[in-house]
Design a protein around this motif. Structure first.
Motif, PDB file in Angstrom:
ATOM      1  N   ILE A 263       0.842  -1.205   0.000  1.00 22.00           N
ATOM      2  CA  ILE A 263       0.000   0.000   0.000  1.00 22.00           C
ATOM      3  C   ILE A 263       0.874   1.252   0.000  1.00 22.00           C
ATOM      4  N   GLN A 264       1.869   1.261   0.890  1.00 22.81           N
ATOM      5  CA  GLN A 264       2.742   2.431   0.995  1.00 22.81           C
ATOM      6  C   GLN A 264       3.522   2.659  -0.295  1.00 22.81           C
ATOM      7  N   GLY A 265       3.970   1.570  -0.902  1.00 21.21           N
ATOM      8  CA  GLY A 265       4.703   1.711  -2.157  1.00 21.21           C
ATOM      9  C   GLY A 265       3.832   2.238  -3.277  1.00 21.21           C
ATOM     10  N   SER A 266       2.591   1.757  -3.340  1.00 16.46           N
ATOM     11  CA  SER A 266       1.673   2.226  -4.385  1.00 16.46           C
ATOM     12  C   SER A 266       1.341   3.709  -4.191  1.00 16.46           C
ATOM     13  N   ILE A 267       1.111   4.102  -2.937  1.00 10.03           N
ATOM     14  CA  ILE A 267       0.788   5.505  -2.664  1.00 10.03           C
ATOM     15  C   ILE A 267       1.978   6.399  -2.966  1.00 10.03           C
ATOM     16  N   ALA A 268       3.196   5.888  -2.729  1.00  6.41           N
ATOM     17  CA  ALA A 268       4.404   6.683  -3.013  1.00  6.41           C
ATOM     18  C   ALA A 268       4.488   7.051  -4.491  1.00  6.41           C
ATOM     19  N   LEU A 269       3.898   6.235  -5.365  1.00  7.43           N
ATOM     20  CA  LEU A 269       3.917   6.523  -6.804  1.00  7.43           C
ATOM     21  C   LEU A 269       3.131   7.788  -7.141  1.00  7.43           C
ATOM     22  N   LEU A 270       2.235   8.203  -6.241  1.00  8.57           N
ATOM     23  CA  LEU A 270       1.434   9.405  -6.484  1.00  8.57           C
ATOM     24  C   LEU A 270       2.259  10.675  -6.316  1.00  8.57           C
ATOM     25  N   ASP A 271       3.379  10.574  -5.624  1.00  5.87           N
ATOM     26  CA  ASP A 271       4.278  11.713  -5.401  1.00  5.87           C
ATOM     27  C   ASP A 271       3.539  12.879  -4.747  1.00  5.87           C
ATOM     28  N   ASP A 272       2.731  12.552  -3.746  1.00 10.05           N
ATOM     29  CA  ASP A 272       1.981  13.572  -3.008  1.00 10.05           C
ATOM     30  C   ASP A 272       2.231  13.357  -1.517  1.00 10.05           C
ATOM     31  N   PRO A 273       2.926  14.270  -0.838  1.00 11.50           N
ATOM     32  CA  PRO A 273       3.268  14.059   0.566  1.00 11.50           C
ATOM     33  C   PRO A 273       2.066  14.017   1.500  1.00 11.50           C
ATOM     34  N   TYR A 274       0.900  14.475   1.036  1.00 10.96           N
ATOM     35  CA  TYR A 274      -0.269  14.533   1.908  1.00 10.96           C
ATOM     36  C   TYR A 274      -1.236  13.371   1.678  1.00 10.96           C
ATOM     37  N   THR A 275      -0.923  12.497   0.726  1.00  8.67           N
ATOM     38  CA  THR A 275      -1.666  11.254   0.571  1.00  8.67           C
ATOM     39  C   THR A 275      -0.791  10.147   1.127  1.00  8.67           C
ATOM     40  N   PHE A 276      -1.243   9.537   2.214  1.00  2.00           N
ATOM     41  CA  PHE A 276      -0.384   8.561   2.883  1.00  2.00           C
ATOM     42  C   PHE A 276      -1.210   7.554   3.674  1.00  2.00           C
ATOM     43  N   PHE A 277      -0.547   6.474   4.053  1.00  2.00           N
ATOM     44  CA  PHE A 277      -1.165   5.368   4.787  1.00  2.00           C
ATOM     45  C   PHE A 277      -0.668   5.409   6.236  1.00  2.00           C
ATOM     46  N   VAL A 278      -1.581   5.223   7.187  1.00  3.24           N
ATOM     47  CA  VAL A 278      -1.239   5.250   8.609  1.00  3.24           C
ATOM     48  C   VAL A 278      -1.574   3.901   9.216  1.00  3.24           C
ATOM     49  N   GLU A 279      -0.576   3.246   9.798  1.00  2.74           N
ATOM     50  CA  GLU A 279      -0.802   1.930  10.410  1.00  2.74           C
ATOM     51  C   GLU A 279      -1.619   2.083  11.696  1.00  2.74           C
ATOM     52  N   PRO A 280      -2.217   0.988  12.188  1.00  4.69           N
ATOM     53  CA  PRO A 280      -3.163   1.084  13.309  1.00  4.69           C
ATOM     54  C   PRO A 280      -2.626   1.774  14.556  1.00  4.69           C
TER      55      PRO A 280
END
Length: 411
Positions: free
Chosen positions: A84-101
């Protein structure tokens, strides 16, 4: 009766024709619907097949890793989070991110405000020097007897040493609401320390403070620390009060203002602008939205300087960008603003984690993107270590000089 027989036969004939035609239309409709449904099913099947093929490549690669990697492999959950984190990193947007529980739970607690403070700011003007307190009116520290300029010597009996950073000291002062912290302080002009019990609580920080500047009482200084639902009213009160005291020029300090409510930023900008755009917002799947100033303007002409820094973000940048683009104010600062010109939606996921997704972006009246760029100061100020050591506000001083030059030109 015989006269009417042909009409009866004709109506029956017409009904038979219409029934045959209707059956033909229904059959054709069923055929067309079946054709398109079949196409849709085939399209979905092809998309699913393509996705399956792509994930098949992933598992093929991962299988090689599992077979040959020398070292510990991540758990299936860790692998999922990593994907998930790797896929989101492809967006190159620092404000779109995944937060673990775990981090998400800490985030929730912070938003719930389970911890409290004493309501005082801490500063260390000199490196390795003493830490001083500045109580915020109406908060626990001020009510307990902490004075402006008190030197903090100890917290709950433990000495405040030069090795402790200001942040570490602040963390020791903070704690659960309702608990008591003992602050050992040295009042200004005193020689003996005193112990003051302060009960931690919710901190009430006004979004707006203002005063006439001592060095030039024709200049009103307004500090806006955040954008809340009352900010526009507080700014209006500040401007009118300062003008009644004789202020003919204004400084609006947005340094360290990380933003807040979008509508509050727009409402404050409306106090200084007469009609026209304040900002443009672009969102996925929606038409571009323009926020406009009204014709009812509080201070359309009073000379204005805006102070900015790297902590000026979000709604602060909306306000500063609108006044800069519209030629209403000059930006004075030592650095560009932060560059937070977007809106995030937060989605809690099934396992307690969450994903933050950028859903909208903001643009200034000249359509300058704020996100990840920020605003450049019109007047760039160099802040020296000497300024910091001596408590000089070089940025504010430069704004005062600029306003003085404006006044001279007007005279």
């Amino acid at each position: 009766m015989p006269k009417f027989q042909p009409k009866k036969e004709m109506s029956e004939r017409l009904r038979n024709v219409f029934a045959t035609l209707l059956l033909f239309i229904l059959a054709a409709a069923a055929f067309v619907a079946g054709y398109f449904v079949n196409d849709f099913v085939e399209m979905r099947r092809s998309v699913q097949t393509a996705a399956s093929d792509e994930f098949g490549l992933f598992w093929e690669a991962w299988g090689r890793v599992e077979e040959n990697f020398l070292g510990d492999l991540p758990t299936s959950k860790e692998r999922t989070y990593g994907a998930i984190q790797g896929s989101i990193a492809l967006l190159d947007d620092p404000y779109t991110f995944f937060v673990e529980p775990i981090e998400r739970e800490i985030e929730r607690q912070a938003l719930q405000g389970t911890f409290g403070g004493v309501g005082a700011t801490l500063s260390r003007p000199e490196e390795d020097g003493p830490i001083f307190l500045e109580p915020i009116p109406g908060n626990p520290a001020a009510e307990a007897g902490i004075l402006s300029g008190d030197e903090l010597r100890a917290i709950d009996g433990e000495a405040v040493t030069p090795e402790l950073t200001v942040q570490e000291v602040a963390e020791r002062v903070r704690g659960e609401k309702g608990t008591v912290v003992v602050l050992t302080v040295l009042h200004p002009e005193e020689t003996e320390t005193v112990d003051i019990d302060v009960e931690r609580g919710d901190i009430l920080i006004p979004s707006v403070t203002y005063r006439l500047l001592r060095e030039n009482e024709k200049i009103g200084y307004i500090q806006l620390t955040r954008f809340s639902g009352e900010s526009a009213n507080e700014i209006e009160t500040a401007v009118l009060d300062l003008q009644s005291q004789g202020a003919t020029q204004l400084v609006l300090d947005l340094r360290g203002n990380g933003g807040g409510l979008l509508d509050a930023g727009v409402a404050v900008a409306d106090h200084f602008l007469d009609n026209g755009p304040i900002l443009y917002q672009q969102s996925r799947g929606e038409e571009e939205r323009m926020y406009e100033a009204t014709a009812e303007t509080l201070a359309p002409d009073i000379p204005l300087m805006i102070l900015i820094d790297g902590g000026t973000a979000s709604s602060s940048e909306i306000l500063a960008g609108a006044l800069q683009d519209r030629g209403r104010a000059l930006l004075v600062g030592s650095t560009p603003t932060f560059g937070k010109g977007s809106v995030q939606l937060v989605y809690d996921l099934s396992d307690g984690s969450s994903v933050h997704v950028t859903a909208s972006r903001w643009f200034t009246p000249n359509r300058t993107p704020l996100d990840q760029q920020g605003l450049q100061p019109d007047i760039l100020v160099t802040v020296t270590q000497e300024d910091i050591d001596n408590g000089r506000d070089a940025v504010l001083n430069q704004a005062v000089l600029e306003l003085q030059m404006v006044a001279q030109l007007e005279n």
